[in-house]
Design a protein around this motif. Structure first.
Motif, PDB file in Angstrom:
ATOM      1  N   MET A  41      -0.912  28.078   2.600  1.00  0.00           N
ATOM      2  CA  MET A  41       0.300  27.902   3.438  1.00  0.00           C
ATOM      3  C   MET A  41       0.528  26.421   3.747  1.00  0.00           C
ATOM      4  SD  MET A  41       2.752  29.477   5.053  1.00  0.00           S
ATOM      5  CE  MET A  41       3.928  29.086   6.320  1.00  0.00           C
ATOM      6  N   GLU A  42      -0.535  25.748   4.230  1.00  0.00           N
ATOM      7  CA  GLU A  42      -0.408  24.304   4.529  1.00  0.00           C
ATOM      8  C   GLU A  42       0.007  23.529   3.285  1.00  0.00           C
ATOM      9  OE1 GLU A  42      -0.004  21.548   6.513  1.00  0.00           O
ATOM     10  OE2 GLU A  42       0.251  23.286   7.791  1.00  0.00           O
ATOM     11  N   GLU A  43      -0.613  23.986   2.140  1.00  0.00           N
ATOM     12  CA  GLU A  43      -0.305  23.308   0.885  1.00  0.00           C
ATOM     13  C   GLU A  43       1.177  23.486   0.552  1.00  0.00           C
ATOM     14  OE1 GLU A  43      -1.824  23.873  -3.525  1.00  0.00           O
ATOM     15  OE2 GLU A  43      -3.401  24.054  -2.008  1.00  0.00           O
ATOM     16  N   GLU A  44       1.656  24.744   0.761  1.00  0.00           N
ATOM     17  CA  GLU A  44       3.068  25.030   0.512  1.00  0.00           C
ATOM     18  C   GLU A  44       3.938  24.097   1.362  1.00  0.00           C
ATOM     19  OE1 GLU A  44       4.953  27.168  -1.412  1.00  0.00           O
ATOM     20  OE2 GLU A  44       3.059  26.997  -2.475  1.00  0.00           O
ATOM     21  N   ARG A  45       3.543  23.986   2.669  1.00  0.00           N
ATOM     22  CA  ARG A  45       4.296  23.153   3.607  1.00  0.00           C
ATOM     23  C   ARG A  45       4.346  21.713   3.131  1.00  0.00           C
ATOM     24  NH1 ARG A  45       7.293  24.739   7.573  1.00  0.00           N
ATOM     25  NH2 ARG A  45       6.730  26.711   8.412  1.00  0.00           N
ATOM     26  N   GLY A  46       3.209  21.274   2.563  1.00  0.00           N
ATOM     27  CA  GLY A  46       3.128  19.905   2.065  1.00  0.00           C
ATOM     28  C   GLY A  46       4.173  19.642   1.010  1.00  0.00           C
ATOM     29  N   LYS A  47       4.567  20.694   0.314  1.00  0.00           N
ATOM     30  CA  LYS A  47       5.555  20.524  -0.760  1.00  0.00           C
ATOM     31  C   LYS A  47       6.985  20.652  -0.232  1.00  0.00           C
ATOM     32  CE  LYS A  47       2.544  22.694  -4.126  1.00  0.00           C
ATOM     33  NZ  LYS A  47       2.300  24.055  -4.571  1.00  0.00           N
ATOM     34  N   SER A  48       7.116  21.162   0.998  1.00  0.00           N
ATOM     35  CA  SER A  48       8.464  21.372   1.524  1.00  0.00           C
ATOM     36  C   SER A  48       9.092  20.050   1.914  1.00  0.00           C
ATOM     37  CB  SER A  48       8.420  22.225   2.791  1.00  0.00           C
ATOM     38  OG  SER A  48       7.529  23.269   2.666  1.00  0.00           O
ATOM     39  N   ALA A  49      10.429  20.050   1.902  1.00  0.00           N
ATOM     40  CA  ALA A  49      11.134  18.875   2.421  1.00  0.00           C
ATOM     41  C   ALA A  49      10.830  18.760   3.917  1.00  0.00           C
ATOM     42  CB  ALA A  49      12.620  19.039   2.189  1.00  0.00           C
ATOM     43  N   HIS A  50      10.695  17.521   4.373  1.00  0.00           N
ATOM     44  CA  HIS A  50      10.314  17.269   5.752  1.00  0.00           C
ATOM     45  C   HIS A  50      11.525  16.676   6.490  1.00  0.00           C
ATOM     46  CE1 HIS A  50       7.118  15.120   8.498  1.00  0.00           C
ATOM     47  NE2 HIS A  50       7.829  16.013   9.137  1.00  0.00           N
ATOM     48  N   VAL A  51      11.842  17.247   7.643  1.00  0.00           N
ATOM     49  CA  VAL A  51      13.007  16.785   8.407  1.00  0.00           C
ATOM     50  C   VAL A  51      12.547  16.351   9.795  1.00  0.00           C
ATOM     51  CG1 VAL A  51      15.169  17.572   9.454  1.00  0.00           C
ATOM     52  CG2 VAL A  51      14.599  18.288   7.147  1.00  0.00           C
ATOM     53  N   LEU A  52      12.995  15.153  10.214  1.00  0.00           N
ATOM     54  CA  LEU A  52      12.687  14.677  11.580  1.00  0.00           C
ATOM     55  C   LEU A  52      13.838  15.056  12.493  1.00  0.00           C
ATOM     56  CD1 LEU A  52      11.463  10.960  11.544  1.00  0.00           C
ATOM     57  CD2 LEU A  52      10.146  13.024  11.984  1.00  0.00           C
ATOM     58  N   LEU A  53      13.509  15.504  13.701  1.00  0.00           N
ATOM     59  CA  LEU A  53      14.567  15.833  14.658  1.00  0.00           C
ATOM     60  C   LEU A  53      14.403  14.989  15.907  1.00  0.00           C
ATOM     61  CD1 LEU A  53      13.779  19.043  13.388  1.00  0.00           C
ATOM     62  CD2 LEU A  53      16.051  19.127  14.312  1.00  0.00           C
ATOM     63  N   LEU A  54      15.505  14.432  16.353  1.00  0.00           N
ATOM     64  CA  LEU A  54      15.490  13.531  17.503  1.00  0.00           C
ATOM     65  C   LEU A  54      16.445  14.075  18.571  1.00  0.00           C
ATOM     66  CD1 LEU A  54      14.659  10.652  18.601  1.00  0.00           C
ATOM     67  CD2 LEU A  54      16.650   9.768  17.388  1.00  0.00           C
ATOM     68  N   PRO A  55      15.902  14.897  19.515  1.00  0.00           N
ATOM     69  CA  PRO A  55      16.797  15.454  20.537  1.00  0.00           C
ATOM     70  C   PRO A  55      16.993  14.482  21.699  1.00  0.00           C
ATOM     71  CG  PRO A  55      14.598  16.357  20.825  1.00  0.00           C
ATOM     72  CD  PRO A  55      14.506  15.368  19.689  1.00  0.00           C
ATOM     73  N   TYR A  56      18.144  14.543  22.360  1.00  0.00           N
ATOM     74  CA  TYR A  56      18.337  13.759  23.583  1.00  0.00           C
ATOM     75  C   TYR A  56      17.484  14.418  24.678  1.00  0.00           C
ATOM     76  CZ  TYR A  56      20.283  10.900  27.158  1.00  0.00           C
ATOM     77  OH  TYR A  56      20.387   9.998  28.172  1.00  0.00           O
ATOM     78  N   PRO A  57      16.782  13.596  25.515  1.00  0.00           N
ATOM     79  CA  PRO A  57      15.813  14.195  26.445  1.00  0.00           C
ATOM     80  C   PRO A  57      16.408  14.904  27.660  1.00  0.00           C
ATOM     81  CG  PRO A  57      15.828  11.806  26.700  1.00  0.00           C
ATOM     82  CD  PRO A  57      16.781  12.128  25.581  1.00  0.00           C
ATOM     83  N   SER A  58      16.996  16.058  27.456  1.00  0.00           N
ATOM     84  CA  SER A  58      17.357  16.917  28.594  1.00  0.00           C
ATOM     85  C   SER A  58      17.341  18.359  28.086  1.00  0.00           C
ATOM     86  CB  SER A  58      18.732  16.551  29.168  1.00  0.00           C
ATOM     87  OG  SER A  58      19.747  17.097  28.374  1.00  0.00           O
ATOM     88  N   GLN A  59      17.171  19.307  29.021  1.00  0.00           N
ATOM     89  CA  GLN A  59      16.990  20.712  28.620  1.00  0.00           C
ATOM     90  C   GLN A  59      18.131  21.213  27.737  1.00  0.00           C
ATOM     91  OE1 GLN A  59      14.079  22.457  30.309  1.00  0.00           O
ATOM     92  NE2 GLN A  59      14.329  23.289  28.264  1.00  0.00           N
ATOM     93  N   GLY A  60      19.364  20.884  28.152  1.00  0.00           N
ATOM     94  CA  GLY A  60      20.538  21.392  27.446  1.00  0.00           C
ATOM     95  C   GLY A  60      20.721  20.779  26.067  1.00  0.00           C
ATOM     96  N   HIS A  61      19.991  19.727  25.765  1.00  0.00           N
ATOM     97  CA  HIS A  61      20.079  19.114  24.429  1.00  0.00           C
ATOM     98  C   HIS A  61      18.861  19.471  23.589  1.00  0.00           C
ATOM     99  CE1 HIS A  61      23.625  16.381  25.002  1.00  0.00           C
ATOM    100  NE2 HIS A  61      23.425  16.863  26.217  1.00  0.00           N
ATOM    101  N   ILE A  62      17.714  19.669  24.256  1.00  0.00           N
ATOM    102  CA  ILE A  62      16.496  20.007  23.515  1.00  0.00           C
ATOM    103  C   ILE A  62      16.556  21.461  23.020  1.00  0.00           C
ATOM    104  CG2 ILE A  62      14.018  20.485  23.872  1.00  0.00           C
ATOM    105  CD1 ILE A  62      13.914  17.775  25.360  1.00  0.00           C
ATOM    106  N   ASN A  63      17.024  22.374  23.880  1.00  0.00           N
ATOM    107  CA  ASN A  63      17.015  23.794  23.488  1.00  0.00           C
ATOM    108  C   ASN A  63      17.717  24.056  22.156  1.00  0.00           C
ATOM    109  OD1 ASN A  63      15.613  24.273  25.802  1.00  0.00           O
ATOM    110  ND2 ASN A  63      17.132  25.572  26.779  1.00  0.00           N
ATOM    111  N   PRO A  64      18.974  23.608  21.980  1.00  0.00           N
ATOM    112  CA  PRO A  64      19.630  23.962  20.713  1.00  0.00           C
ATOM    113  C   PRO A  64      18.951  23.346  19.493  1.00  0.00           C
ATOM    114  CG  PRO A  64      21.007  22.461  22.012  1.00  0.00           C
ATOM    115  CD  PRO A  64      19.884  22.896  22.895  1.00  0.00           C
ATOM    116  N   LEU A  65      18.407  22.125  19.641  1.00  0.00           N
ATOM    117  CA  LEU A  65      17.727  21.519  18.481  1.00  0.00           C
ATOM    118  C   LEU A  65      16.420  22.242  18.168  1.00  0.00           C
ATOM    119  CD1 LEU A  65      18.141  17.648  18.292  1.00  0.00           C
ATOM    120  CD2 LEU A  65      18.598  19.344  16.544  1.00  0.00           C
ATOM    121  N   LEU A  66      15.750  22.716  19.227  1.00  0.00           N
ATOM    122  CA  LEU A  66      14.514  23.486  18.999  1.00  0.00           C
ATOM    123  C   LEU A  66      14.814  24.778  18.235  1.00  0.00           C
ATOM    124  CD1 LEU A  66      12.248  23.651  22.185  1.00  0.00           C
ATOM    125  CD2 LEU A  66      11.547  23.156  19.841  1.00  0.00           C
TER     126      LEU A  66
END
Ligand code: UDX
Length: 464
Positions: A1-26
């Protein structure tokens, strides 16, 4: 599984630090992860508290990286927002850039940075590091369109106090319907420049993702989609609240769950018999306004569940209940400091949502088919309320008096309108229709599902 993940495309997410902005990005991140992408969040240390309130099942699919925004113990009460944003830009750009470099050395170079559109600088960081920059709008298309038009000098504000402004794809908007920072620019100049600034470089973003769905904002979407590579991917919520049988999805648990108390309390109530009241994660109501809402709930005689959130150290005082209210209403209602809102809204006992109409709460009420009483406070909430009452016709909006206070008679009238009679039945039917359309959008082959799959496929091919 980890190996599979290693092959997956990796995406960084940068949420604005407040509950109403973190929830939808999560929730969006969880969706990406269940479609095979590897996801890493990067966020200020002081925003850890918002992640602690998140669903552990959702958190399990993501990796968190933290950086210092200079306020690791929390924002101070006298925060200078302009200075804070400038610091955040400096410290955040460096931290995100360093992280991309580090991940590259580790052999897990991200293909893109998905950033909250409130971070005006993030697109440059992505492009300077040779990866795709993806702007994520946590507010509605309608509100995005208004700020975008403001930025480009188009009229967005009625000329007269009682006048209206015409904005393509939207009903006529009065002063009370447009975002509060445009309606009352005095004292809000910085916020207004900042929020409209989201759209300065949006045409250079590789993708623009919006937490909304095609059929919900079809008209306004048409107006803005052309110039940008826009994709509606919402409602970004855990699959279990959207009718999915996805085995990964479980209902909220853990810290979310002082929660079990209110769910047990709801279990004992008849279908559609409870008024759920919440003003989100930021609003602080004055003593006078709390008194009026309390009076309305008491007199309506309907059972209620009210989230009365104690203000945090950096907020003004407020949100306090009138003396004796809890004792006097112990049979009728339950007051809690926080709850698992999605579990509450999806509970069969809830018949009405008295809400400030933050965009997340609006989408959450809509996807659970709960008709609303809209009591907007500020920011995008007046526009969301206008859509709820006049376009989607799944709620009623209160009138305020000359002191900008909503009186208890008005709140009670609106609660009765939603809970009782033929009008209530009509609002429930409309709410059910929007729930069906929202679920359709994210179901296999729905408009948002297709957009997410297209996005995932594009991320994966950029990775090869
Ligand atoms: C802010 C702005 O006010 C809002 O207008 C904007 O669109 C997003 O940022 P907030 O005021 O917190 O957000 O409102 P909202 O967007 O509704 O987000 C609140 C989130 O906290 C929701 O996801 C809601 O489910 C959650 N919540 C709130 C809980 O889980 N429990 C609670 O008791 C209250």
């Amino acid at each position: 599984m980890e190996e599979e993940r290693g092959k997956s495309a990796h995406v960084l997410l940068l949420p604005y630090p407040s509950q109403g902005h973190i929830n939808p990005l999560l929730y969006f991140a969880d969706r990406l992860a269940s479609n095979g992408l590897r996801v890493t969040f990067v966020t200020p240390i002081q925003s850890k508290k918002y992640f602690h309130k998140a669903d552990p099942a959702v958190l399990a699919s993501t990796h968190l990286e933290f950086f210092s925004d200079g306020h690791d113990d929390g924002l101070p009460p006298d925060l200078d927002l302009e200075a804070y944003q400038s610091n955040l830009r400096r410290l955040g750009s460096r931290a995100v850039g360093d992280l991309i470099d580090r991940l590259t050395v580790q052999g897990v170079r991200p293909v893109s940075l998905v950033y909250d559109s409130f971070y005006l600088w993030a697109l440059d960081v992505a492009h300077d590091h040779g990866i795709l920059g993806v702007s994520f709008l946590t507010q509605s298309c309608a509100v995005g369109s208004i700020y975008n038009r403001y930025l480009h000098g188009h009229p967005v504000r009625p000329k007269e106090p009682n006048g209206h402004v015409t904005i393509p794809g939207m009903p006529l908007l009065g002063l009370r319907d447009i975002p509060s920072f445009i309606a009352q620019p005095e004292g809000n100049r910085f916020i207004l420049e900042w929020l409209s600034g989201q759209f300065e470089n949006i045409d250079q973003a590789d993708y623009v993702l919006v937490n909304s769905f095609d059929s919900l904002e079809a008209e306004v979407r048409k107006e803005i989609a052309e110039a940008w590579s826009l994709m509606m991917i919402g409602p970004a919520l855990p699959a279990v609240y959207l009718g999915s049988k996805n085995p990964r999805a479980t209902k909220m648990s853990g810290e979310q769950g002082m929660l079990t108390d209110c769910l047990q309390w709801l279990d004992g109530r008849p279908v559609g018999s409870v008024v759920y009241v919440s003003f989100g994660s930021m609003a602080v109501l004055s003593a006078e306004q709390m008194e009026e809402v309390s009076g309305a709930l008491r007199r309506s005689k309907w059972a209620f569940l009210w989230v009365v959130r104690p203000p945090s150290a950096n907020e003004k005082a407020g949100n306090s209940l009138p003396e004796g209210f809890m004792e006097a209403t112990s049979e009728q209602g339950l007051v809690v400091p926080w709850c698992s809102q999605l579990d509450v809204l999806s509970h069969r006992a809830v018949g009405c949502f008295v809400t400030h109409c933050g965009w997340n709460s609006t989408l959450e009420g809509l996807t659970q088919g709960v008709p609303m009483v809209a009591i907007p406070q500020w920011s995008d909430q007046p526009t969301n309320s206008k859509l709820v009452s006049d376009v989607w016709k799944m709620g009623v909006r209160v009138e305020v008096d000359e002191k900008e206070v909503v009186r208890s008679g008005e709140v009670e009238r609106c609660i009765r309108e939603v809970m009782e009679g033929e009008r209530g039945a009509e609002l429930r039917r409309n709410a059910q229709r929007w729930k069906d359309l929202a679920w359709e959008a994210v179901a296999e082959g729905g408009s948002s599902d297709n957009n997410i799959k297209k996005f995932v496929a594009n991320m994966s091919s950029s990775h090869l």
